[in-house]
Structures are given as C-alpha cells and as structure tokens.
Design a protein around this motif. Structure first.
Motif, PDB file in Angstrom:
ATOM      1  N   PHE A  23       0.821  -1.163   0.180  1.00 36.63           N
ATOM      2  CA  PHE A  23       0.275   0.052   0.392  1.00 36.63           C
ATOM      3  C   PHE A  23       0.152   0.990   0.031  1.00 36.63           C
ATOM      4  CE2 PHE A  23      -3.812  -2.079   2.378  1.00 36.63           C
ATOM      5  CZ  PHE A  23      -4.570  -2.631   1.036  1.00 36.63           C
ATOM      6  N   GLU A  24       1.933   1.390   0.816  1.00 42.77           N
ATOM      7  CA  GLU A  24       2.678   2.515   0.690  1.00 42.77           C
ATOM      8  C   GLU A  24       3.601   2.536  -0.557  1.00 42.77           C
ATOM      9  OE1 GLU A  24       6.666   4.630   3.212  1.00 42.77           O
ATOM     10  OE2 GLU A  24       6.214   2.125   3.622  1.00 42.77           O
ATOM     11  N   GLN A  25       3.877   1.604  -1.059  1.00 41.53           N
ATOM     12  CA  GLN A  25       4.212   1.783  -2.733  1.00 41.53           C
ATOM     13  C   GLN A  25       3.261   2.264  -3.530  1.00 41.53           C
ATOM     14  OE1 GLN A  25       5.847  -1.193  -4.234  1.00 41.53           O
ATOM     15  NE2 GLN A  25       6.072  -0.882  -6.507  1.00 41.53           N
ATOM     16  N   LEU A  26       1.957   1.629  -3.734  1.00 43.62           N
ATOM     17  CA  LEU A  26       1.298   2.860  -4.323  1.00 43.62           C
ATOM     18  C   LEU A  26       0.831   4.007  -4.016  1.00 43.62           C
ATOM     19  CD1 LEU A  26      -1.194  -0.996  -4.282  1.00 43.62           C
ATOM     20  CD2 LEU A  26       0.161   0.393  -5.879  1.00 43.62           C
ATOM     21  N   ARG A  27       0.717   4.165  -2.480  1.00 45.46           N
ATOM     22  CA  ARG A  27       0.044   5.257  -2.531  1.00 45.46           C
ATOM     23  C   ARG A  27       0.966   7.035  -2.996  1.00 45.46           C
ATOM     24  NH1 ARG A  27      -0.627   3.109   2.163  1.00 45.46           N
ATOM     25  NH2 ARG A  27       0.966   4.517   3.580  1.00 45.46           N
ATOM     26  N   GLU A  28       2.274   6.041  -2.765  1.00 44.37           N
ATOM     27  CA  GLU A  28       3.515   7.065  -3.543  1.00 44.37           C
ATOM     28  C   GLU A  28       3.413   6.710  -5.034  1.00 44.37           C
ATOM     29  OE1 GLU A  28       8.594   7.599  -3.260  1.00 44.37           O
ATOM     30  OE2 GLU A  28       7.239   6.396  -2.342  1.00 44.37           O
ATOM     31  N   LYS A  29       3.434   5.732  -6.176  1.00 40.74           N
ATOM     32  CA  LYS A  29       3.934   6.051  -7.418  1.00 40.74           C
ATOM     33  C   LYS A  29       2.197   4.635  -8.098  1.00 40.74           C
ATOM     34  CE  LYS A  29       8.475   4.158  -6.317  1.00 40.74           C
ATOM     35  NZ  LYS A  29       9.588   3.767  -6.704  1.00 40.74           N
ATOM     36  N   GLU A  30       1.652   4.211  -7.841  1.00 35.10           N
ATOM     37  CA  GLU A  30       0.548   4.131  -8.759  1.00 35.10           C
ATOM     38  C   GLU A  30      -1.229   4.255  -7.387  1.00 35.10           C
ATOM     39  OE1 GLU A  30      -0.601   0.318 -11.325  1.00 35.10           O
ATOM     40  OE2 GLU A  30       0.649   0.340  -9.984  1.00 35.10           O
ATOM     41  N   PRO A  31      -1.336   5.617  -7.060  1.00 34.39           N
ATOM     42  CA  PRO A  31      -2.300   5.641  -6.205  1.00 34.39           C
ATOM     43  C   PRO A  31      -3.796   5.136  -7.251  1.00 34.39           C
ATOM     44  CG  PRO A  31      -2.235   7.217  -7.108  1.00 34.39           C
ATOM     45  CD  PRO A  31      -0.935   6.827  -7.977  1.00 34.39           C
ATOM     46  N   LEU A  32      -3.913   4.741  -8.765  1.00 36.40           N
ATOM     47  CA  LEU A  32      -4.556   4.355  -9.223  1.00 36.40           C
ATOM     48  C   LEU A  32      -4.431   3.072  -9.851  1.00 36.40           C
ATOM     49  CD1 LEU A  32      -7.466   4.790 -10.143  1.00 36.40           C
ATOM     50  CD2 LEU A  32      -7.272   6.298 -12.347  1.00 36.40           C
ATOM     51  N   CYS A  33      -4.544   2.187  -8.858  1.00 43.53           N
ATOM     52  CA  CYS A  33      -3.631   0.589  -9.438  1.00 43.53           C
ATOM     53  C   CYS A  33      -5.107  -0.653 -10.083  1.00 43.53           C
ATOM     54  CB  CYS A  33      -3.090   0.125  -8.552  1.00 43.53           C
ATOM     55  SG  CYS A  33      -2.619  -1.520  -8.700  1.00 43.53           S
ATOM     56  N   PRO A  34      -5.184  -0.692 -10.793  1.00 48.51           N
ATOM     57  CA  PRO A  34      -6.124  -1.941 -11.743  1.00 48.51           C
ATOM     58  C   PRO A  34      -5.720  -3.139 -10.683  1.00 48.51           C
ATOM     59  CG  PRO A  34      -4.368  -1.716 -13.392  1.00 48.51           C
ATOM     60  CD  PRO A  34      -4.014  -0.283 -12.090  1.00 48.51           C
ATOM     61  N   VAL A  35      -7.006  -4.277 -10.526  1.00 52.35           N
ATOM     62  CA  VAL A  35      -6.746  -4.986  -9.110  1.00 52.35           C
ATOM     63  C   VAL A  35      -8.162  -5.933  -9.729  1.00 52.35           C
ATOM     64  CG1 VAL A  35      -5.718  -4.398  -7.518  1.00 52.35           C
ATOM     65  CG2 VAL A  35      -8.132  -4.181  -7.819  1.00 52.35           C
ATOM     66  N   ALA A 290     -18.221   4.942 -11.531  1.00 52.27           N
ATOM     67  CA  ALA A 290     -18.619   5.796 -11.664  1.00 52.27           C
ATOM     68  C   ALA A 290     -19.783   6.153 -13.075  1.00 52.27           C
ATOM     69  CB  ALA A 290     -16.914   6.030 -12.304  1.00 52.27           C
ATOM     70  N   LEU A 291     -20.442   7.207 -12.208  1.00 55.12           N
ATOM     71  CA  LEU A 291     -21.215   8.041 -13.545  1.00 55.12           C
ATOM     72  C   LEU A 291     -20.716   8.861 -14.297  1.00 55.12           C
ATOM     73  CD1 LEU A 291     -24.115   8.528 -10.373  1.00 55.12           C
ATOM     74  CD2 LEU A 291     -24.046   6.535 -11.991  1.00 55.12           C
ATOM     75  N   GLU A 292     -20.101   9.079 -13.823  1.00 53.26           N
ATOM     76  CA  GLU A 292     -19.587  10.178 -14.796  1.00 53.26           C
ATOM     77  C   GLU A 292     -17.780   9.968 -15.217  1.00 53.26           C
ATOM     78  OE1 GLU A 292     -19.179  14.347 -13.252  1.00 53.26           O
ATOM     79  OE2 GLU A 292     -21.571  13.777 -12.950  1.00 53.26           O
ATOM     80  N   ASP A 293     -16.758  10.759 -15.831  1.00 51.88           N
ATOM     81  CA  ASP A 293     -15.502  10.345 -15.773  1.00 51.88           C
ATOM     82  C   ASP A 293     -15.059  11.684 -14.826  1.00 51.88           C
ATOM     83  OD1 ASP A 293     -15.321   8.863 -18.609  1.00 51.88           O
ATOM     84  OD2 ASP A 293     -14.425  10.724 -19.115  1.00 51.88           O
ATOM     85  N   VAL A 294     -14.526  10.954 -13.760  1.00 49.02           N
ATOM     86  CA  VAL A 294     -14.222  11.540 -12.549  1.00 49.02           C
ATOM     87  C   VAL A 294     -11.939  11.638 -12.269  1.00 49.02           C
ATOM     88  CG1 VAL A 294     -13.850  11.783  -9.998  1.00 49.02           C
ATOM     89  CG2 VAL A 294     -16.114  10.603 -11.341  1.00 49.02           C
ATOM     90  N   GLN A 295     -11.782  12.495 -12.479  1.00 47.24           N
ATOM     91  CA  GLN A 295     -10.734  12.687 -12.064  1.00 47.24           C
ATOM     92  C   GLN A 295      -9.943  12.393 -10.598  1.00 47.24           C
ATOM     93  OE1 GLN A 295      -7.667  13.466 -14.604  1.00 47.24           O
ATOM     94  NE2 GLN A 295      -6.316  13.117 -13.022  1.00 47.24           N
ATOM     95  N   LEU A 296      -9.026  11.548 -10.419  1.00 46.59           N
ATOM     96  CA  LEU A 296      -8.514  11.132  -9.517  1.00 46.59           C
ATOM     97  C   LEU A 296      -6.960  11.232  -9.172  1.00 46.59           C
ATOM     98  CD1 LEU A 296     -10.740   7.687  -7.971  1.00 46.59           C
ATOM     99  CD2 LEU A 296     -10.710  10.401  -7.631  1.00 46.59           C
ATOM    100  N   SER A 297      -6.179  10.713  -8.317  1.00 48.02           N
ATOM    101  CA  SER A 297      -4.770  11.292  -7.765  1.00 48.02           C
ATOM    102  C   SER A 297      -4.398  11.335  -9.426  1.00 48.02           C
ATOM    103  CB  SER A 297      -4.397  10.485  -6.531  1.00 48.02           C
ATOM    104  OG  SER A 297      -4.901  11.466  -5.316  1.00 48.02           O
ATOM    105  N   GLY A 298      -4.193   9.353  -9.555  1.00 48.82           N
ATOM    106  CA  GLY A 298      -3.406   8.357 -10.360  1.00 48.82           C
ATOM    107  C   GLY A 298      -3.653   8.357 -11.895  1.00 48.82           C
ATOM    108  N   GLY A 299      -5.316   9.785 -12.424  1.00 50.04           N
ATOM    109  CA  GLY A 299      -5.682   9.711 -13.620  1.00 50.04           C
ATOM    110  C   GLY A 299      -7.550   9.726 -13.318  1.00 50.04           C
TER     111      GLY A 299
END
Length: 400
Positions: A23-35, A290-299
């Motif tokens: 989680f720490e690595q994802l928060r820093e480098k990949e905050p929007l991760c496909p799972v 998502a009901l519409e396109d939403v901008q988050l930290s990672g995209g």
C-alpha cells in the motif's frame, strides 16, 4: 485509462493484523491501480486518503449501479436483495432514517450503563473461573452480541445460530458457495419469523419500530425490512466482536502505549479512535461505480468503471497522519476512515465506539497486568473471512 492487466487483490492472504506492505508503494507511485478481486469484474483500487474519501462520499460514485453489474468483491455472497448497501440517496436515506434514531450519540450514551453492566458481569465470570481465559469467547463476543440482541429484539439464546450464519455471510473461502447460500436463506427465514412475531405481538424494540415503519407508514418494503434486520444484527456485533481482541492484541504488541492507557484511562476514547485508524479490519470497501468521468490522483476513472477503496491504506497516508506507521494513543489529527465515509458511513459507529470504550476501560480496570497466557497456543486467527481478527485469545492477569 482503461482497466487492463489487473493485479490479483488482496495482494497477500495473511490472516493477522499486518497491513498490506504494497500500500505504501501504491500511495506514492500508483494511486490508481488496476486489480482483480476473487469475484466479479476488474476494478480500480484507490489507496490515498483523499481519493478514498472521494470514492466513498462523492455522488458521482454509485452503489446502486452495482445491482446491474458483476461487482468486484472479496466474498462470494453479494448481500440480501433490498439491503441498504444497494442504494444511493435518496433511497438510501429513506432506509437509513428508519433505524438512525436508535444509533444517535444520545441514544448510545443511554445504552452505556447497560453495556457496562454486561462487561462487568462477563469479567466476573472470567475471574471466577480463573486464568487462562479466552478473551474472545468470554468477553469480546458476548458483549456486543448481548447489546445488539437487546436493542434489536433478538433472543440471546439464538446467538450460536446467527453467529454461524454471520460467519457464512462474511466468508471468503471458509464456507462453500452452497453452504453460504443455505446459511443466508436460513438467516433470512429466521429474521422473517421474528418480523411475523412482532406483527402478532408488537414490542418496543428496534425490530418493532422497523415493522411499524413497514406496516403503518409504508416506509420500506418487506424485502427491505428483512434485509435491514439481518444487516443490523450482523453488522451490529461483528465489528466490535472482532476489534476488541484486535485492540487488546495491538496494545500488548505496543507496551509503551498500553502503559500510557493504564496510567491515564481517560485517554481511552482517544485510543479507540487511534486503534480504529491503525488496525486494519478488511482489505477494501465494497465497489462503487463512476457515473461520469472522474479525475483522481492517478488518472481518470471512466464512467461505468468500478472502484474499490482501501480504508486501511488511507489511514496510513503520511500526507494526512504524522508517522502513520506508529501507534499513538494521544494522537489528535484528521479523522480516520475506519468507519467509512459518506452516505454509507457505518450506521452503528457511535454504538461501536461506546462498546469499544467500555471494553477497554473495563479490562484495564478489572484485569490488572492483562497479558497473553503464554501457553504457546494463545492466538488463533480467523481464516477465510472478509474480517480480520482472532477466533481465540488466551489471556491471564495478576491476582487481585
């Protein structure tokens, strides 16, 4: 962006209270991760505090949309039709209002005296039997079970039955799909039977209030009534029953913090909030779409894409919490998301807080020197469950 090359999630299968190290690595480098979770379609995973709050609280993310999709989830079972977690406002608000008055801060404070009586009786029984004692079976489980049974109006003598059904509903791999389906049917039939009893013999308990809301005010359907009863019964004891031994274990692992509480028991309410932040109870929230396109930290999350949020990761976000990997029972910082956020913020959060405060205060006061029994088999962790915690915790204490 599209959800491609999803990673299996949860990332590890540890049953103890360790948080996912990635989680720490994802928060820093990949905050929007496909799972990809064990069940359902691929999803995005968000791990930063602000992104988690957005996904859980922003009306651009929907729970209702999941009814029409194969939603990503860790558990096989998706919940009863008509359960409150299926809806967005205003339908969700309509259902929540039916029971919300039972869980206000004022009503919960009125229940504190009764919770304290139950806690003291349970400790009396433990001390009469003498150490070692199983803190889970002797204290952590019967305390919230008794409170929610009395509040809702469920016979306490049936606790073994609904505990089994509850374990099945929360199972990831512990029960087979056929066993889970059977348990859900049995629990639904059990709750429908209690509803029928209230119609024949009305009572002044939460279930009676819910039946009246259905029959006299037409505020919820029959499916919603049964699902609400099941939801209150299961959620009303499961979190607290798991977190009491989790909290005690965590404090024993941090003796300086335990000593701080023993020296100043008035820190208990603050400690409960810090422990809710620090102790991970599950892997991720239920999915939102998502009901519409939403901008988050990672995209950008595109309309129609599902997102799961890691509350546990958000609670370790170093941009929000100072030294987040450290337990500090004197911490005074931003609110944790241990009880969720937004419209689906835990309905029973005030009740859980009160019970956890009562539990810790009582154990600190009544069992001096509380510690693991030292038998070599003190801890048995839950396995194959969506909720982290202990099934068995053998403890001892100093003689009075």
């Amino acid at each position: 962006m599209t959800i491609s090359d999803p990673q299996p999630f949860p990332f590890s299968d540890t049953d103890d209270l360790r948080i996912e190290p990635r989680f720490e690595q994802l928060r820093e480098k990949e905050p929007l991760c496909p799972v990809r979770l064990p069940h359902g379609e691929p999803a995005w995973l968000v791990t930063r505090y602000e992104d988690v709050k957005t996904v859980l609280g922003d009306p651009r993310f929907s729970r209702a949309e999941a009814q029409h999709r194969d939603e990503p989830r860790t558990r096989y079972h998706r919940g009863l039709p008509g359960n409150i977690m299926e809806f967005d406002p205003p339908e969700h608000t309509r259902l929540r209002r039916v029971v919300a008055k039972a869980f206000t801060a004022r009503r919960v404070e009125e229940l504190r005296v009764r919770a304290q009586e139950i806690a003291d009786r349970l400790v009396d029984e433990m001390t009469a039997q003498g150490p070692p004692a199983d803190l889970v079976a002797g204290f952590a489980l019967p305390l919230p079970v008794t409170v929610i049974c009395e509040l809702l109006g469920v016979p306490l003598e049936d606790r073994a039955r609904f505990r089994h059904w509850s374990d099945a509903m929360l199972s990831t791999t512990r029960f087979t799909p056929a066993e889970i389906d059977r348990c859900v049917e049995e629990l639904s039939a059990y709750m429908a039977g209690l509803v029928a009893e209230r119609r024949e013999r009305p009572q002044d308990d939460l279930l009676g209030v819910m039946v009246a809301a259905r029959d006299e005010q037409d505020r919820l359907s029959e499916d919603e009534l049964v699902a609400m009863g099941v939801g209150v019964l299961v959620a009303g004891h499961e979190t607290t029953a798991s977190q009491i031994p989790n909290f005690v274990y965590t404090l024993l692992e941090h003796p300086d913090q335990l000593a701080c509480l023993r020296a100043d028991p008035d820190l208990v309410p603050q400690a409960v909030e810090e422990l809710m932040r620090f102790v991970p109870l599950g892997s991720a929230s239920i999915a939102r779409y998502a009901l519409e396109d939403v901008q988050l930290s990672g995209g950008v999350v595109r309309a129609g894409e599902p997102v799961v949020a890691s509350n546990a990761s958000a609670n370790r976000d170093a941009t929000v919490f100072t030294c987040p990997e450290e337990l500090d029972v004197t911490r005074q910082e931003a609110s944790h998301v241990g009880f969720g956020h937004g419209p689906h913020h835990c309905l029973g959060a005030q009740l859980a807080r009160m019970e956890l405060q009562v539990a810790l205060r009582t154990l600190l006061r009544r069992l001096p020197g509380l510690r693991l029994a030292g038998t070599g088999q003190d801890l048995v962790w839950k396995s194959g469950s969506g909720v982290k915690g202990l099934e068995k915790m053998l403890v001892t204490w100093d003689a009075a």
